[in-house]
Write a protein that holds these residues in place. Structure first.
Motif, short mmCIF file in Angstrom:
data_model
loop_
_atom_site.label_atom_id
_atom_site.label_comp_id
_atom_site.label_asym_id
_atom_site.label_seq_id
_atom_site.Cartn_x
_atom_site.Cartn_y
_atom_site.Cartn_z
N VAL A 1 -1.75 18.77 -7.91
CA VAL A 1 -0.63 17.98 -7.40
C VAL A 1 -0.33 18.45 -5.99
CG1 VAL A 1 1.78 17.39 -7.71
CG2 VAL A 1 0.33 17.67 -9.71
N LEU A 2 -0.26 17.49 -5.06
CA LEU A 2 0.01 17.78 -3.66
C LEU A 2 1.16 16.91 -3.17
CD1 LEU A 2 -3.64 17.50 -2.35
CD2 LEU A 2 -2.39 19.63 -2.68
N THR A 3 1.89 17.41 -2.20
CA THR A 3 2.88 16.59 -1.52
C THR A 3 2.38 16.34 -0.11
OG1 THR A 3 4.12 18.53 -0.80
CG2 THR A 3 4.82 17.48 -2.85
N GLY A 4 2.80 15.24 0.47
CA GLY A 4 2.37 14.94 1.83
C GLY A 4 3.18 13.82 2.44
N ASP A 5 2.88 13.58 3.70
CA ASP A 5 3.52 12.50 4.45
C ASP A 5 2.43 11.48 4.82
OD1 ASP A 5 5.94 13.95 4.55
OD2 ASP A 5 5.28 15.02 6.34
N ILE A 6 2.80 10.22 4.82
CA ILE A 6 1.85 9.19 5.22
C ILE A 6 1.59 9.31 6.72
CG2 ILE A 6 1.46 6.69 5.41
CD1 ILE A 6 1.31 7.85 2.54
N ALA A 7 0.33 9.48 7.08
CA ALA A 7 -0.08 9.58 8.48
C ALA A 7 -0.43 8.19 9.03
CB ALA A 7 -1.28 10.51 8.62
N TYR A 8 -1.00 7.33 8.19
CA TYR A 8 -1.33 5.96 8.57
C TYR A 8 -1.55 5.13 7.32
CZ TYR A 8 -6.07 7.74 7.79
OH TYR A 8 -7.18 8.32 7.25
N ASP A 9 -1.38 3.84 7.46
CA ASP A 9 -1.67 2.86 6.42
C ASP A 9 -2.14 1.63 7.18
OD1 ASP A 9 -1.92 1.46 4.08
OD2 ASP A 9 0.20 1.44 3.58
N ARG A 10 -3.45 1.39 7.18
CA ARG A 10 -4.02 0.36 8.05
C ARG A 10 -5.12 -0.41 7.34
NH1 ARG A 10 -6.39 5.26 11.52
NH2 ARG A 10 -8.07 5.84 10.11
N ASN A 11 -5.66 -1.38 8.07
CA ASN A 11 -6.74 -2.23 7.56
C ASN A 11 -6.37 -2.89 6.24
OD1 ASN A 11 -8.33 -1.47 9.77
ND2 ASN A 11 -9.10 0.31 8.69
N CYS A 12 -5.12 -3.30 6.11
CA CYS A 12 -4.65 -3.92 4.88
C CYS A 12 -5.15 -5.36 4.83
CB CYS A 12 -3.13 -3.88 4.81
SG CYS A 12 -2.49 -2.19 4.88
N ILE A 13 -5.87 -5.67 3.75
CA ILE A 13 -6.44 -7.02 3.60
C ILE A 13 -6.13 -7.55 2.21
CG2 ILE A 13 -8.30 -6.72 5.28
CD1 ILE A 13 -10.19 -6.20 2.90
N SER A 14 -5.97 -8.84 2.12
CA SER A 14 -5.76 -9.48 0.81
C SER A 14 -7.07 -9.47 0.06
CB SER A 14 -5.29 -10.91 1.00
OG SER A 14 -4.01 -10.93 1.58
N VAL A 15 -6.98 -9.12 -1.21
CA VAL A 15 -8.15 -9.15 -2.09
C VAL A 15 -7.80 -10.03 -3.28
CG1 VAL A 15 -9.19 -6.99 -1.32
CG2 VAL A 15 -7.47 -6.90 -3.09
N GLU A 16 -8.33 -9.78 -4.43
CA GLU A 16 -8.16 -10.66 -5.59
C GLU A 16 -6.78 -10.55 -6.24
OE1 GLU A 16 -9.11 -6.71 -7.19
OE2 GLU A 16 -10.13 -7.85 -5.65
#
Length: 68
Positions: A1-16
């Protein structure tokens, strides 16, 4: 189990079936930034944002649960 901070969230594409797939980095103290891909329903949970705090539960098979 790890804790962290979001560094990036990218290339989001619609899928099924109304799902969106994103490429995300979680910055951890122990391992640096861990990159992973995840799918989510935009109507239920928005994409993660830089600086969001998360909890990672890494399973034996290499998959992980991300808890916001």
């Amino acid at each position: 189990v790890l804790t962290g901070d979001i560094a990036y969230d990218r290339n989001c594409i619609s899928v099924e079936d109304g799902l969106t797939q994103c490429d995300t980095g979680v910055k951890t103290e122990k391992y640096g930034t861990i990159n992973f891909n995840y799918k989510h329903k935009m109507s239920e949970k928005a994409c993660l944002f830089n600086g969001d705090k998360v909890l990672l539960k890494i399973k034996e098979n290499g998959n992980a649960f991300v808890i916001r």
